[in-house]
Motif scaffolding. Sequence first.
Motif, PDB file in Angstrom:
ATOM      1  N   ILE A  10       0.873  -1.196   0.000  1.00  0.00           N
ATOM      2  CA  ILE A  10       0.000   0.000   0.000  1.00  0.00           C
ATOM      3  C   ILE A  10       0.897   1.228   0.000  1.00  0.00           C
ATOM      4  N   GLY A  11       0.868   1.977  -1.098  1.00  0.00           N
ATOM      5  CA  GLY A  11       1.651   3.209  -1.186  1.00  0.00           C
ATOM      6  C   GLY A  11       2.686   3.153  -2.289  1.00  0.00           C
ATOM      7  N   GLY A  12       2.497   4.004  -3.289  1.00  0.00           N
ATOM      8  CA  GLY A  12       3.451   4.071  -4.408  1.00  0.00           C
ATOM      9  C   GLY A  12       4.422   5.217  -4.234  1.00  0.00           C
ATOM     10  N   GLY A  13       5.088   5.240  -3.063  1.00  0.00           N
ATOM     11  CA  GLY A  13       6.126   6.244  -2.807  1.00  0.00           C
ATOM     12  C   GLY A  13       7.494   5.577  -2.785  1.00  0.00           C
ATOM     13  N   ALA A  14       8.465   6.286  -2.205  1.00  0.00           N
ATOM     14  CA  ALA A  14       9.838   5.799  -2.172  1.00  0.00           C
ATOM     15  C   ALA A  14       9.928   4.421  -1.503  1.00  0.00           C
ATOM     16  N   ALA A  15       9.322   4.303  -0.314  1.00  0.00           N
ATOM     17  CA  ALA A  15       9.444   3.054   0.442  1.00  0.00           C
ATOM     18  C   ALA A  15       8.733   1.912  -0.269  1.00  0.00           C
ATOM     19  N   GLY A  16       7.556   2.186  -0.845  1.00  0.00           N
ATOM     20  CA  GLY A  16       6.786   1.146  -1.534  1.00  0.00           C
ATOM     21  C   GLY A  16       7.542   0.605  -2.744  1.00  0.00           C
ATOM     22  N   LEU A  35      -0.369  -0.648  -4.649  1.00  0.00           N
ATOM     23  CA  LEU A  35      -1.632   0.097  -4.737  1.00  0.00           C
ATOM     24  C   LEU A  35      -1.385   1.546  -4.361  1.00  0.00           C
ATOM     25  N   GLU A  36      -1.701   2.444  -5.252  1.00  0.00           N
ATOM     26  CA  GLU A  36      -1.459   3.872  -5.004  1.00  0.00           C
ATOM     27  C   GLU A  36      -2.774   4.629  -5.140  1.00  0.00           C
ATOM     28  N   LYS A  37      -3.073   5.459  -4.134  1.00  0.00           N
ATOM     29  CA  LYS A  37      -4.373   6.144  -4.184  1.00  0.00           C
ATOM     30  C   LYS A  37      -4.404   7.269  -5.228  1.00  0.00           C
ATOM     31  N   GLY A  38      -3.269   7.874  -5.501  1.00  0.00           N
ATOM     32  CA  GLY A  38      -3.220   8.979  -6.468  1.00  0.00           C
ATOM     33  C   GLY A  38      -3.241   8.482  -7.909  1.00  0.00           C
ATOM     34  N   SER A  48      10.969  16.329  -4.200  1.00  0.00           N
ATOM     35  CA  SER A  48      11.931  16.333  -3.090  1.00  0.00           C
ATOM     36  C   SER A  48      13.215  17.065  -3.461  1.00  0.00           C
ATOM     37  N   GLY A  49      13.865  17.583  -2.425  1.00  0.00           N
ATOM     38  CA  GLY A  49      15.176  18.231  -2.612  1.00  0.00           C
ATOM     39  C   GLY A  49      15.126  19.322  -3.675  1.00  0.00           C
ATOM     40  N   GLY A  50      14.028  20.064  -3.726  1.00  0.00           N
ATOM     41  CA  GLY A  50      13.886  21.136  -4.712  1.00  0.00           C
ATOM     42  C   GLY A  50      13.882  20.592  -6.136  1.00  0.00           C
ATOM     43  N   CYS A  53      16.001  15.685  -5.558  1.00  0.00           N
ATOM     44  CA  CYS A  53      15.976  14.498  -4.702  1.00  0.00           C
ATOM     45  C   CYS A  53      17.288  14.282  -3.944  1.00  0.00           C
ATOM     46  N   ASN A  54      17.250  14.712  -2.707  1.00  0.00           N
ATOM     47  CA  ASN A  54      18.388  14.494  -1.810  1.00  0.00           C
ATOM     48  C   ASN A  54      18.270  13.050  -1.292  1.00  0.00           C
ATOM     49  N   VAL A  55      18.902  12.126  -2.030  1.00  0.00           N
ATOM     50  CA  VAL A  55      18.689  10.678  -1.871  1.00  0.00           C
ATOM     51  C   VAL A  55      19.149  10.138  -0.516  1.00  0.00           C
ATOM     52  N   GLN A 136      -6.149   3.743  -6.538  1.00  0.00           N
ATOM     53  CA  GLN A 136      -6.622   2.661  -5.662  1.00  0.00           C
ATOM     54  C   GLN A 136      -6.484   3.120  -4.208  1.00  0.00           C
ATOM     55  N   ASN A 137      -7.502   3.829  -3.760  1.00  0.00           N
ATOM     56  CA  ASN A 137      -7.488   4.356  -2.397  1.00  0.00           C
ATOM     57  C   ASN A 137      -7.895   3.248  -1.430  1.00  0.00           C
ATOM     58  N   VAL A 138      -6.968   2.798  -0.606  1.00  0.00           N
ATOM     59  CA  VAL A 138      -7.272   1.690   0.318  1.00  0.00           C
ATOM     60  C   VAL A 138      -8.179   2.197   1.436  1.00  0.00           C
ATOM     61  N   ILE A 139      -9.330   1.523   1.607  1.00  0.00           N
ATOM     62  CA  ILE A 139     -10.272   1.967   2.637  1.00  0.00           C
ATOM     63  C   ILE A 139     -10.493   0.927   3.741  1.00  0.00           C
ATOM     64  N   GLY A 375       8.921   3.024   6.019  1.00  0.00           N
ATOM     65  CA  GLY A 375       8.897   4.421   5.585  1.00  0.00           C
ATOM     66  C   GLY A 375       8.269   5.346   6.611  1.00  0.00           C
ATOM     67  N   GLU A 376       7.746   6.441   6.105  1.00  0.00           N
ATOM     68  CA  GLU A 376       7.288   7.527   6.969  1.00  0.00           C
ATOM     69  C   GLU A 376       6.008   7.209   7.753  1.00  0.00           C
ATOM     70  N   VAL A 377       5.302   6.131   7.385  1.00  0.00           N
ATOM     71  CA  VAL A 377       4.094   5.736   8.120  1.00  0.00           C
ATOM     72  C   VAL A 377       4.452   5.328   9.561  1.00  0.00           C
ATOM     73  N   GLY A 385      18.305  16.722   5.037  1.00  0.00           N
ATOM     74  CA  GLY A 385      19.653  16.350   4.569  1.00  0.00           C
ATOM     75  C   GLY A 385      19.731  15.014   3.871  1.00  0.00           C
ATOM     76  N   GLY A 386      18.579  14.356   3.625  1.00  0.00           N
ATOM     77  CA  GLY A 386      18.592  13.069   2.920  1.00  0.00           C
ATOM     78  C   GLY A 386      18.303  11.890   3.837  1.00  0.00           C
ATOM     79  N   PHE A 387      18.138  12.166   5.131  1.00  0.00           N
ATOM     80  CA  PHE A 387      17.965  11.083   6.110  1.00  0.00           C
ATOM     81  C   PHE A 387      16.583  10.442   6.024  1.00  0.00           C
ATOM     82  N   ASN A 388      15.566  11.233   5.653  1.00  0.00           N
ATOM     83  CA  ASN A 388      14.218  10.647   5.588  1.00  0.00           C
ATOM     84  C   ASN A 388      14.131   9.602   4.490  1.00  0.00           C
ATOM     85  N   PHE A 389      14.745   9.879   3.333  1.00  0.00           N
ATOM     86  CA  PHE A 389      14.749   8.846   2.286  1.00  0.00           C
ATOM     87  C   PHE A 389      15.584   7.634   2.706  1.00  0.00           C
ATOM     88  N   GLN A 390      16.674   7.871   3.444  1.00  0.00           N
ATOM     89  CA  GLN A 390      17.488   6.727   3.870  1.00  0.00           C
ATOM     90  C   GLN A 390      16.654   5.772   4.716  1.00  0.00           C
TER      91      GLN A 390
HETATM   92  C1  LIG Z   1       8.578  18.950  -0.412  1.00  0.00           C
HETATM   93  C2  LIG Z   1       9.303  17.821   0.240  1.00  0.00           C
HETATM   94  C3  LIG Z   1      10.647  17.637  -0.030  1.00  0.00           C
HETATM   95  C4  LIG Z   1      11.345  16.590   0.574  1.00  0.00           C
HETATM   96  N1  LIG Z   1      12.650  16.437   0.242  1.00  0.00           N
HETATM   97  C5  LIG Z   1      13.344  15.421   0.811  1.00  0.00           C
HETATM   98  C6  LIG Z   1      14.685  15.173   0.423  1.00  0.00           C
HETATM   99  O1  LIG Z   1      15.236  15.802  -0.489  1.00  0.00           O
HETATM  100  N2  LIG Z   1      15.358  14.169   1.059  1.00  0.00           N
HETATM  101  C7  LIG Z   1      14.766  13.384   2.031  1.00  0.00           C
HETATM  102  O2  LIG Z   1      15.435  12.483   2.560  1.00  0.00           O
HETATM  103  N3  LIG Z   1      13.478  13.568   2.357  1.00  0.00           N
HETATM  104  C8  LIG Z   1      12.752  14.553   1.780  1.00  0.00           C
HETATM  105  N4  LIG Z   1      11.438  14.713   2.103  1.00  0.00           N
HETATM  106  C9  LIG Z   1      10.795  13.685   2.953  1.00  0.00           C
HETATM  107  C10 LIG Z   1      10.541  12.423   2.074  1.00  0.00           C
HETATM  108  O3  LIG Z   1       9.909  12.831   0.877  1.00  0.00           O
HETATM  109  C11 LIG Z   1       9.680  11.390   2.785  1.00  0.00           C
HETATM  110  O4  LIG Z   1      10.286  11.040   4.010  1.00  0.00           O
HETATM  111  C12 LIG Z   1       9.528  10.127   1.926  1.00  0.00           C
HETATM  112  O5  LIG Z   1       8.909  10.457   0.711  1.00  0.00           O
HETATM  113  C13 LIG Z   1       8.717   9.061   2.644  1.00  0.00           C
HETATM  114  O6  LIG Z   1       8.519   7.992   1.743  1.00  0.00           O
HETATM  115  P1  LIG Z   1       7.285   6.997   1.944  1.00  0.00           P
HETATM  116  O7  LIG Z   1       7.296   6.093   0.754  1.00  0.00           O
HETATM  117  O8  LIG Z   1       7.316   6.421   3.291  1.00  0.00           O
HETATM  118  O9  LIG Z   1       6.004   7.936   1.887  1.00  0.00           O
HETATM  119  P2  LIG Z   1       5.424   8.786   0.661  1.00  0.00           P
HETATM  120  O10 LIG Z   1       6.502   9.230  -0.229  1.00  0.00           O
HETATM  121  O11 LIG Z   1       4.542   9.808   1.278  1.00  0.00           O
HETATM  122  O12 LIG Z   1       4.543   7.727  -0.151  1.00  0.00           O
HETATM  123  C14 LIG Z   1       3.351   7.203   0.384  1.00  0.00           C
HETATM  124  C15 LIG Z   1       2.389   6.908  -0.768  1.00  0.00           C
HETATM  125  O13 LIG Z   1       1.250   6.236  -0.243  1.00  0.00           O
HETATM  126  C16 LIG Z   1       0.093   6.718  -0.881  1.00  0.00           C
HETATM  127  N5  LIG Z   1      -1.081   6.486  -0.027  1.00  0.00           N
HETATM  128  C17 LIG Z   1      -1.394   7.139   1.124  1.00  0.00           C
HETATM  129  N6  LIG Z   1      -2.573   6.679   1.593  1.00  0.00           N
HETATM  130  C18 LIG Z   1      -2.993   5.716   0.743  1.00  0.00           C
HETATM  131  C19 LIG Z   1      -4.151   4.892   0.669  1.00  0.00           C
HETATM  132  N7  LIG Z   1      -5.118   4.974   1.591  1.00  0.00           N
HETATM  133  N8  LIG Z   1      -4.260   4.014  -0.348  1.00  0.00           N
HETATM  134  C20 LIG Z   1      -3.301   3.911  -1.297  1.00  0.00           C
HETATM  135  N9  LIG Z   1      -2.201   4.690  -1.304  1.00  0.00           N
HETATM  136  C21 LIG Z   1      -2.033   5.583  -0.290  1.00  0.00           C
HETATM  137  C22 LIG Z   1       0.411   8.208  -1.072  1.00  0.00           C
HETATM  138  O14 LIG Z   1      -0.405   8.771  -2.085  1.00  0.00           O
HETATM  139  C23 LIG Z   1       1.885   8.164  -1.439  1.00  0.00           C
HETATM  140  O15 LIG Z   1       2.098   8.072  -2.824  1.00  0.00           O
HETATM  141  C24 LIG Z   1      10.699  15.724   1.500  1.00  0.00           C
HETATM  142  C25 LIG Z   1       9.342  15.903   1.766  1.00  0.00           C
HETATM  143  C26 LIG Z   1       8.648  16.927   1.151  1.00  0.00           C
HETATM  144  C27 LIG Z   1       7.176  17.079   1.430  1.00  0.00           C
END
Ligand SMILES: Cc1cc2nc3c(=O)[nH]c(=O)nc-3n(C[C@H](O)[C@H](O)[C@H](O)COP(=O)(O)OP(=O)(O)OC[C@H]3O[C@@H](n4cnc5c(N)ncnc54)[C@H](O)[C@@H]3O)c2cc1C
Length: 406
Positions: A10-16, A35-38, A48-50, A53-55, A136-139, A375-377, A385-390
């Motif tokens: 669940i989640g099409g972000g960095a961690a997913g 599954l990504e809701k967007g 990210s990172g302007g 992407c500060n990896v 695909q918004n998970v409910i 990830g961030e959940v 500084g890149g630590f959140n993506f790490q």
């Molecule tokens: C503007 C900005 C700049 C940043 N720059 C940096 C940077 O340069 N370096 C760094 O280390 N960190 C940076 N961060 C922080 C970093 O982006 C996050 O820590 C990181 O993206 C977390 O990854 P994630 O996959 O856990 O969550 P997310 O990237 O938030 O991905 C979660 C995904 O889950 C999806 N989702 C949520 N709810 C549901 C649902 N109900 N059903 C289905 N899908 C769902 C979301 O739509 C999203 O696509 C930045 C954050 C912001 C806002």
Amino acid sequence: MSTKKKVIIIGGGAAGFFTAINAKELNPDLDITILEKGKDTLQKVKISGGGRCNVTHACFEPKELVKHYPRGEKELLGPFHQFMTGDTFEWFDNHQVPLKIEEDNRVFPEANTSQAIIDCFTHLTEKLKIKVATSQNVIDITNENDSWEVITKNESYQCDFLVIAAGSSKKIWELVEKLNHKVIPPVPSLFTFNIKDPRIIDLGGISVPNASVKIAKTKLENSGPLLITHWGLSGPAILKLSAHGARVLAEKNYQYNVIVNWLGMDTDAVAEALTNFKQEFSKKQIHLRSPFTDLPRRLWERLLNASKISTKANWADLSNKQLSNLSTQLTQGLFNANGRTTFKDEFVTAGGIDLKEINFKRFESKIHKNLFIVGEVLNIDAVTGGFNFQNAWTGGYICAQSIANS
Ligand SMILES: Cc1cc2nc3c(=O)[nH]c(=O)nc-3n(C[C@H](O)[C@H](O)[C@H](O)COP(=O)(O)OP(=O)(O)OC[C@H]3O[C@@H](n4cnc5c(N)ncnc54)[C@H](O)[C@@H]3O)c2cc1C
């Protein structure tokens, strides 16, 4: 009938994406769906990172690296011994995205654009036949006999392994609470302090390199470069303080006193430097010469005003009382903060799924077998500084390994 083990992420972000790609590379027999809701995936990576992407961050000692995580410091130490910054370099290099270290140790793609990461992940998901279902918004999530069912607005998915990588999502936190996990309520992290004060008004853009900053009546304290902005105070010293103090400052409703030491020096040492300077330059006008070369002249003049010293006075005119006032202004200036401003739209949340309920050897729930959380959940966040993506890469890789070997 297919015997392939099914994985839903669940989640099409960095961690997913990082979890999906690594799991499939390690075990090609897995049937993986993200599954990504967007409508689009990887939207946060994109901005990210302007837009660059500060990896990650060029810090290669797990013990040092964890210090950048106000929440997660203890829990990430073990995982960083398995997969950390050096592994991130190698991973991206092996997947044709070479990285570079900048002067301040932040790490970016050599291509200087976050699109390089998005293209890499998109290409790999296609190549590895990982399914990506958008809109695909998970409910709802249910669990029966070690098998998971994930319900979106228009579909239902069954799987053997469920990975929650939904970032800071209120809806997903509610669902996880229904699964008996505890969620630490979210509050903002990484913000600048709103301060209206005659000492800094109209000085936006002025900075000092070695300040230290404390929040009165707390143990919160930090040091480093300090920047005056049009709204108040910012810079690394403030941002780190906002991250470490995220919860305490929220409880104070962002109203507190900040004690600023513009020089990062001991008050007695500053008083001594002022006395010596008075003797040496007694006939010089005080606003023209200061013993502190790092202190911008306009700020020096404001601090003289605040110490009730005329900028036209000579050093010889200063009374002991004025010298004492000045050393207090320089090292213990009291400022009243009222509110916060998000740092460069980099909205980071402190809070999330309680770390006590996670087995960090696998990034698996201690309450439910085959439920992985990355990830961030989670209640993990870091300074800028890149630590959140790490955190996303480390959790994603270890979770992938656990699923691939299960
Ligand atoms: C503007 C900005 C700049 C940043 N720059 C940096 C940077 O340069 N370096 C760094 O280390 N960190 C940076 N961060 C922080 C970093 O982006 C996050 O820590 C990181 O993206 C977390 O990854 P994630 O996959 O856990 O969550 P997310 O990237 O938030 O991905 C979660 C995904 O889950 C999806 N989702 C949520 N709810 C549901 C649902 N109900 N059903 C289905 N899908 C769902 C979301 O739509 C999203 O696509 C930045 C954050 C912001 C806002």
